[in-house]
Design an enzyme around this catalytic site. Structure first.
Site, PDB file in Angstrom:
ATOM      1  N   CYS A 255     -11.434   3.735  -1.523  1.00  0.00           N
ATOM      2  CA  CYS A 255      -9.915   4.646  -1.574  1.00  0.00           C
ATOM      3  C   CYS A 255      -9.868   3.665   0.148  1.00  0.00           C
ATOM      4  O   CYS A 255     -10.588   3.737   0.927  1.00  0.00           O
ATOM      5  CB  CYS A 255     -10.118   5.456  -0.947  1.00  0.00           C
ATOM      6  SG  CYS A 255      -8.134   6.236  -0.048  1.00  0.00           S
TER       7      CYS A 255
ATOM      8  N   HIS B 210      -8.490   4.053   3.177  1.00  0.00           N
ATOM      9  CA  HIS B 210      -9.289   4.790   3.823  1.00  0.00           C
ATOM     10  C   HIS B 210      -9.702   5.499   4.619  1.00  0.00           C
ATOM     11  O   HIS B 210      -9.816   5.141   5.430  1.00  0.00           O
ATOM     12  CB  HIS B 210      -7.926   6.525   4.441  1.00  0.00           C
ATOM     13  CG  HIS B 210      -6.257   6.813   3.934  1.00  0.00           C
ATOM     14  ND1 HIS B 210      -5.755   5.935   3.056  1.00  0.00           N
ATOM     15  CD2 HIS B 210      -6.036   7.105   4.831  1.00  0.00           C
ATOM     16  CE1 HIS B 210      -4.561   6.178   3.164  1.00  0.00           C
ATOM     17  NE2 HIS B 210      -4.084   7.053   4.039  1.00  0.00           N
TER      18      HIS B 210
ATOM     19  N   CYS C 269      -3.796  -0.575  -2.324  1.00  0.00           N
ATOM     20  CA  CYS C 269      -4.526   1.075  -3.054  1.00  0.00           C
ATOM     21  C   CYS C 269      -4.878   0.776  -3.902  1.00  0.00           C
ATOM     22  O   CYS C 269      -4.729   0.620  -4.927  1.00  0.00           O
ATOM     23  CB  CYS C 269      -3.054   1.245  -2.787  1.00  0.00           C
ATOM     24  SG  CYS C 269      -2.695   3.191  -3.243  1.00  0.00           S
TER      25      CYS C 269
ATOM     26  N   GLU D  56      -5.377  10.519   7.856  1.00  0.00           N
ATOM     27  CA  GLU D  56      -4.416  10.333   8.409  1.00  0.00           C
ATOM     28  C   GLU D  56      -4.064  11.377   9.849  1.00  0.00           C
ATOM     29  O   GLU D  56      -3.017  10.418  10.526  1.00  0.00           O
ATOM     30  CB  GLU D  56      -2.936  11.144   7.362  1.00  0.00           C
ATOM     31  CG  GLU D  56      -3.125   9.846   5.774  1.00  0.00           C
ATOM     32  CD  GLU D  56      -1.777   8.486   5.696  1.00  0.00           C
ATOM     33  OE1 GLU D  56      -1.287   8.902   7.109  1.00  0.00           O
ATOM     34  OE2 GLU D  56      -2.333   8.019   5.155  1.00  0.00           O
TER      35      GLU D  56
ATOM     36  N   ASP E 152       0.715  -1.279  -0.166  1.00  0.00           N
ATOM     37  CA  ASP E 152       0.267   0.090  -0.026  1.00  0.00           C
ATOM     38  C   ASP E 152       0.956   1.271   0.183  1.00  0.00           C
ATOM     39  O   ASP E 152       1.748   1.430  -0.236  1.00  0.00           O
ATOM     40  CB  ASP E 152      -0.833   0.498   1.649  1.00  0.00           C
ATOM     41  CG  ASP E 152      -2.179   1.337   1.199  1.00  0.00           C
ATOM     42  OD1 ASP E 152      -2.392   1.816   0.120  1.00  0.00           O
ATOM     43  OD2 ASP E 152      -2.026   1.885   2.535  1.00  0.00           O
ATOM     44  N   SER E 153       0.210   2.302  -0.103  1.00  0.00           N
ATOM     45  CA  SER E 153       0.732   4.099  -0.179  1.00  0.00           C
ATOM     46  C   SER E 153       1.515   4.056   0.829  1.00  0.00           C
ATOM     47  O   SER E 153       2.145   4.858   1.487  1.00  0.00           O
ATOM     48  CB  SER E 153       0.281   4.751  -0.929  1.00  0.00           C
ATOM     49  OG  SER E 153      -1.239   4.914  -0.350  1.00  0.00           O
TER      50      SER E 153
END
Lengths: 265, 265
Positions: B184, B186, B72, B151, B9-10
């Site tokens: 996404c 996240h 990702c 984040e 993943d990024s």
């Protein structure tokens, strides 16, 4: 790939799977064979189910199918490993997709399974579930009264609720069960009644929807999807009474399927 | 098969996928690499994303992985076909599973997708959805403010609701949309806020859950599942700040992962 996908079932129950397949994969072409004459398979011996299933597979051989869907829980429980070993196309049963969906859905790992006597006594669901996740608790229950009920068209109303309530009694005191697998392709037609009897805290998994989803997955990963544009020409076959099968199929699909024929195996 | 499954993943977003993988496949062992140093990928060029992704894949090469999960969306959108063509193990991205789950779920074929600018401008979701089902209407929306928010740990409360509400404004007037794909990794951490903003008539699909389900499917059909009993020894790697990554990982997983290391690519 242009070739059709074969779908076999003991009778009309697998039409719920076929309908989901057509909904989720509208560009694919399906050939359905229901062994209505010898339905139900649920109380037959393993040897009979094996023999009948192979007869159906051999009939589909003439259509150069690119994948076989065994849309019958009993046939999946008894014959799937053998079919996978002997056929050189992907073979998808209805048990593993339902089991995986239940693992995804359940938050407390307490999962119920209802099915025919054959499916439940084969222990196919607990075996698949525990093979993936050892700590899952499985509550299995054979509900032999539900298939005849669906075949008679009793899908809602007081009588349906009464039979479902009586059939599911042994599961109703298990408070923690948060997921129930409908381990028989007839049962999705009773889903509203089952949901009412068990309450909204239980998520109900229909093998048909989940099997269609996995067929889509496996076609994609095997580069077997049809990518063009076409109006698929589905074909339905029954070993039993054509008029009755036509009536049920047109009724469940909500439109008239042009190609329905009766065959002998 | 004993070999581990690689997950790239990024950054930390893919940990939501890893967590689902561990929940749905508790016997499997996972090696996770998050390129936290160069996160986010969402606004990078295709060439950069390609180069970074291959660096991660090459790092995982030393672990003899039996499958690669690209956790990702941006990397999946840009690099998946190339990875599939060059690696001789199954490669699973996060876009197709979410798309297939949305097709299964949606009843009116009006599906929304939110993601990073890279994912949305790649048109990967509409392409996959329409390849399977031509009549699907897709409403795509880039939400660049959501990843930084996650984040920073802003997952609920008035500020979170305000940013989500503003970000989703263009989708809120589309009454018929019955399904939204979180494109996404996240975003699942914001699912309760997104659900509150959009209302309960919209079913929200988390790519993580759906990807884990398809990993399970593909392992089973490829005879790649581990069938014994073991306590898997997962390994997590980050290219960025170790303490921060450890904090986020332990926090999201809800327990302390013993093996977390920082590496350079």
């Amino acid at each position: 790939m242009e070739q059709p996908i074969g779908v076999i079932d003991s009778g009309v129950g697998g039409l719920t799977v076929a309908k989901e397949l057509m909904r989720q994969l509208p560009k694919e072409e399906f050939i359905y064979l229901g062994d209505t004459l010898r339905c139900p398979y649920g109380s037959r011996t393993k040897d009979e189910v094996r023999r009948f299933t192979w007869q159906m597979v051999n009939f589909l051989g003439q259509y150069d199918i690119k994948m076989l869907v065994v849309a019958c829980n009993t046939a999946t429980a008894f014959v799937l490993p053998e079919l996978k070993a002997h056929l050189n196309i992907p073979v998808v049963g209805v048990i593993q997709p339902g089991a995986r969906a239940a693992i995804k859905t359940s938050r407390n790992r307490k999962i119920g399974v209802i099915g025919t006597e054959g499916t439940i006594s084969s222990k196919a669901y607990p075996n698949v579930l525990k093979d993936i996740h050892s700590e899952i608790e499985v509550y299995s229950l054979a509900c032999p009264r539900l298939v005849p009920m669906v075949e008679q068209g009793i899908l809602s109303g007081p009588e349906a609720e009464h039979i479902v309530d009586e059939s599911l009694k042994p599961l109703q005191h298990i408070d923690e069960m948060d997921t129930l697998i409908l381990g028989c392709t007839h049962y999705p037609l009773l889903k509203p009644v089952i949901q009412k009897v068990l309450g909204n805290q239980v998520t109900i998994i229909s093998s048909g929807e989940e099997t269609a989803r996995e067929v889509s997955t496996i076609l994609a990963y095997g580069n077997l999807l049809f990518h063009g544009e076409r109006k698929p020409n589905h074909k339905l076959f029954t070993t039993g009474n054509l008029a009755l099968f036509q009536h049920i199929a047109n009724n469940w699909f909500g439109y008239k399927i042009p190609h329905i024929k009766s065959i002998r195996l």
